[in-house]
Design an enzyme around this catalytic site. Structure first.
Site, short mmCIF file in Angstrom:
data_model
loop_
_atom_site.label_atom_id
_atom_site.label_comp_id
_atom_site.label_asym_id
_atom_site.label_seq_id
_atom_site.Cartn_x
_atom_site.Cartn_y
_atom_site.Cartn_z
N GLU A 1 0.28 -1.42 5.74
CA GLU A 1 1.29 -0.86 6.62
C GLU A 1 1.06 0.62 6.89
O GLU A 1 1.45 1.13 7.94
CB GLU A 1 2.68 -1.07 5.99
N ASP B 1 0.85 -1.19 0.00
CA ASP B 1 0.00 0.00 0.00
C ASP B 1 0.88 1.24 0.00
O ASP B 1 2.09 1.16 0.26
CB ASP B 1 -0.94 0.00 1.21
#
Length: 447
Positions: free
Chosen positions: A171, A104
């Protein structure tokens, strides 16, 4: 006749192939608009990246019969995959792992960039520069470690250690939990990584990052009495009270949590800090003394102090100040006050904390993983200068507490982390590739 000695691993594996790396990275950056992690506005679909990684490794995977890699996708939410890749070694319990390459990214506003953040572009004057959201944090590392695993699958070196790569979801935001590395740990899918060094690949500047800070987001609300500014003696000015209270709280914080002796050993750039970063109040006219306001900020805490202990101390500070407003806090001017006895009215302070408190980490400087990383960095980069920052990395302290030997490194650029016009350098990533190979070689020599 004796068999010839095997070629050194560095000779077998070679360097990072630019065309393959750039091709994969281009595919990943092309998905980055749908990888932005800022719910509820942006909900990433890491499965888009996971599929590109799986496709890049397919020719050397066991499920296609073309190679030795064991590849597994693990999802805890729709469209949000993790990928575990293993190159099996021959000695049980011998493992080296590369973890933390997250799929991400933080959001990007194209109108604020000099180039399209959601496609990989090249600087017209510097072909070494690879531009786009995620090149440094962290899609560049996803592509880098994927290329390492593919190359191991292609040349099939005889290794005693299993080499394991873990590409993770989620994350960049902690409002949703249990779908990234935390879910993998909970399900014991990473337990075998505890028997060897774990390299978290999500920092920058090609040097070992040996310490990070904890982070405590806080909100200090002051409630006074709203009144006309021409009759200040009938008001309790929440802004004045909050400013004085914060000054007192900061003074106590720095007394109780001073610079720690280990911060010099770990080369922290700053000690623990507490500071305001945001003001808010309900609004009103210039001729109104505000009845309430909130100061917000964060604490960055070196890992030698406990975040839970700090939270408890801040609550104690506020409780004590509330009980002794008249004697502890300075007033501002002859009619400034925080208590109105005639009205039986006292100002009030309240401190609250967001749920995403993070703990810092101090890496084990005696571990074989740290020693191997330092030697590899000096060999490939030319010098080794471990550093620590009070920036915060989620998840790694939890891994350390679970028994993993966590070391951290990265090959993007710290100056472009979460920034506009993000980029990385191919030459830095190529050195990272060689550092990884050197680490594996060193650990192999120890068996």
């Amino acid at each position: 006749m004796a068999s010839p000695a095997p070629a050194p691993l560095m000779d077998l594996v070679g360097g990072l192939d630019r065309d393959s790396f750039v091709g994969l990275l281009s595919n990943l950056i092309g998905e980055s608009a749908r990888l932005q992690n800022d719910p509820p506005v942006h909900r990433p679909q890491e499965d888009l990246v996971a599929q590109h990684v799986v496709e890049a490794l397919r020719p050397v995977c066991t499920d296609t019969g073309g190679g030795p890699l064991v590849v597994r996708k693990v999802s805890y939410a729709e469209g949000r995959s993790n990928v575990i890749v293993e190159y099996p070694g021959t000695v049980p319990g011998r493992v080296v792992s590369f973890v933390g390459m997250h799929m991400d990214v933080v959001p990007a506003n194209p109108s604020e960039w000099d180039f399209d953040p959601f496609s990989l572009t090249f600087d017209s004057e510097d072909k070494d520069k690879l531009q786009g959201r995620g090149t440094t944090d962290c899609l560049g590392h996803v592509a880098l470690v994927a290329m390492l695993m593919r190359r191991l699958g292609e040349v099939k070196p005889p290794l005693k250690h299993s080499v394991i790569a873990v590409f993770i979801a989620n994350e960049e935001n902690s409002s949703v939990t249990g779908i990234g590395v935390d879910g993998l740990v909970k399900d014991e899918l990473l337990d075998k990584l505890k028997t060897g060094p774990l390299f978290w690949i999500d920092t920058a500047d090609k040097q070992p990052c040996i310490g990070t800070g904890g982070m405590i987001p806080w909100h200090l609300k002051a409630t006074g009495k709203l009144f006309h500014s021409g009759l200040a003696h009938k008001a309790i000015n929440s802004m004045e009270m909050n400013m004085e209270a914060l000054k007192e709280i900061q003074k106590r914080f720095y007394t109780d949590f001073p610079p720690h002796e280990k911060e010099k050993i770990y080369k922290f750039a700053t000690p623990s800090t507490m500071k305001p970063t945001k003001w808010s109040y309900p609004g009103g006219g210039l001729n109104q003394i505000p009845g309430e306001c909130t100061i917000s900020g964060d604490i960055r805490l070196t890992p030698f102090y406990s975040t839970s202990h700090v939270v408890e101390k801040l609550k104690e500070y506020v409780e004590d100040i509330n009980e002794k407003l008249e004697t502890i806090l300075d007033t501002r001017g002859p009619v400034s006050k925080y208590v109105l006895p005639d009205e039986n009215l006292r100002g009030r302070l309240e401190i609250t904390f967001d749920g995403d408190v993070m703990n810092g980490v101090a890496c084990n400087l005696e571990s074989r993983g740290f020693q191997a990383l330092c030697r590899a960095t000096k060999e490939i980069v030319g010098h080794v200068e471990p550093y620590s920052i009070t920036g915060s990395l989620p998840l790694i302290r939890e891994l350390q507490d679970e028994g993993f030997d966590v070391q951290t490194a990265g090959y993007g650029l710290l100056k472009t982390y979460h920034a506009k016009n993000e980029y990385c350098l191919f030459s830095d990533m190529a050195q990272g590739f060689q550092v990884f190979v050197s680490i594996i070689s060193q650990l192999e020599a120890e068996v």
